[in-house]
Design a protein around this motif. Sequence first.
Motif: not given
Length: 104
Positions: A31-37, A42-51
């Motif tokens: 299993e791979i777990v990707v956490e994003e914040e 921003l005027s739109f919803e965007a996430y960046r990979r944290a871990s």
Amino acid sequence: MLTRSTRSKVTFSNDFKIGESQQEILAGTYEIVVEEELIQGLSFEAYRRASTYLMVRGRGRNAGQTTMQMTTKEELEHAMACDRALSETNNDSEAALSPQKDTT
């Protein structure tokens, strides 16, 4: 900060090492777990990979234990590419081919 986690699975056909770790991990499905914040402001919803984590189940005397091995997207992609290449090499080897029928 708002975060989200996504989970996926990856299957390795061969034993592998990931990142700088010298620990060999057995072939299998992981299993791979990707956490994003959430990126604020921003005027739109965007996430960046944290871990990124690879969930490794213990075996032998460590059976029943699971560790979250921190990795990166690049290390994971490299391990998967190496596994694919090794599997293709093994499938192309003469030892992996079925014996040819004798036609003489």
